[in-house]
Write a protein that holds these residues in place. Structure first.
Motif, PDB file in Angstrom:
ATOM      1  N   LEU A  88      56.756  30.207  96.163  1.00  0.00           N
ATOM      2  CA  LEU A  88      57.374  31.120  95.733  1.00  0.00           C
ATOM      3  C   LEU A  88      57.529  32.114  97.101  1.00  0.00           C
ATOM      4  N   GLY A  89      58.671  32.141  97.858  1.00  0.00           N
ATOM      5  CA  GLY A  89      58.639  32.763  99.066  1.00  0.00           C
ATOM      6  C   GLY A  89      57.628  32.378 100.014  1.00  0.00           C
ATOM      7  N   HIS A 129      49.776  29.998  88.719  1.00  0.00           N
ATOM      8  CA  HIS A 129      48.668  30.411  89.254  1.00  0.00           C
ATOM      9  C   HIS A 129      49.088  30.649  90.951  1.00  0.00           C
ATOM     10  N   TYR A 130      48.635  31.824  91.118  1.00  0.00           N
ATOM     11  CA  TYR A 130      49.179  32.185  92.703  1.00  0.00           C
ATOM     12  C   TYR A 130      47.761  32.615  93.357  1.00  0.00           C
TER      13      TYR A 130
END
Length: 250
Positions: A216-217, A237-238
């Motif tokens: 994401l980006g 989960h980032y």
């Protein structure tokens, strides 16, 4: 959860990712080699029983045994050669549940409870059968003619290992942190679960083994969503940001 259970059994030497599914189930492979890994990343070519219209729709209230549910698509031709393409396939994950039961000698729900839920303290997570009284079980709703009504009934025998668990946002966050930190399966197994394998067709893949690995980006994200009668879920989960987001809606 189903993918992690399979990887746990692989680590224990009870099955292998390159095992032909015919070793564990009589489900027809139409002369092709369909492997455990093909079920995990939706590249088997087996049609999804949830996508065949009335053939499945007229059974959704029934507590079908495994062989009857799988009979819905048992005689259908494969959609493509195994490993050549990806198509999200609930039949594949249903079959993984059948294989887990065959290998462990336990029901799918009991195996997950013994192996994951209880050891990790996931007290709000369980196999979500219709009959048991489950504390704080949420009701599902849908919109009909602009009004909220109770969601259409669905036997939870139907989604089985493709989506028949109850959980909470807190448990899903705890599960994700445990899974990504080596407390559920080994770091090597988790890497397999989050590293998409290339397709023969060269189509880009983000789906690995039960998890999507994307961005994401500039932020890496490992995720999965879900939907069933009356409910929608999303879990992300980032890892570079130490952030887990769990959303459950009814």
């Amino acid at each position: 959860f189903t993918s992690a259970a399979v990887m746990k059994l692989v680590e224990e030497g009870k099955l292998a990712l390159d095992d032909d599914i015919s070793k564990y189930t009589p489900f027809p492979t139409h002369g092709r080699r369909i492997l455990i890994r093909h079920l995990l990343n939706h590249t088997s070519g087996i049609p999804s029983y949830t996508d065949v219209g009335a053939r499945w729709g007229r059974t959704i209230r029934l507590d079908l045994p495994h062989d009857s549910l799988l009979a819905i698509v048992r005689n259908d031709s494969l959609m493509f050669e195994p490993g050549s393409h990806m198509y999200y396939n609930n039949t594949g994950y249903y079959l993984l549940g059948v294989i887990i039961e065959k290998v462990t000698g336990q029901s799918y729900g009991d195996y997950l409870a013994q192996t994951f839920f209880k050891p990790l303290g996931l007290s709000g997570t369980t196999y979500c059968g219709v009959a048991p009284i489950i504390r704080h079980r949420a009701d599902g709703y849908q919109v009909q003619s602009g009004q909220l009504v109770n969601a259409d009934y669905l036997s939870m025998n139907q989604p089985f290992a493709a989506g028949a668990l109850c959980s909470t946002t807190g448990d899903l966050v705890k599960w994700t942190r445990a899974l990504s930190s080596g407390k559920v399966v080994s770091p090597a197994s988790y890497a397999r679960m989050t590293t998409p394998e290339p397709l023969a067709s060269k189509r880009p893949m983000t789906y690995a083994y039960g998890l999507v690995a994307d961005t994401l980006g500039k932020h890496r994200v490992v995720l999965h969503g879900g939907g069933i009668n009356g409910f929608v879920s999303d879990l992300r989960h980032y890892p570079d940001d130490s952030l887990v987001i769990a959303v459950l809606a009814n």
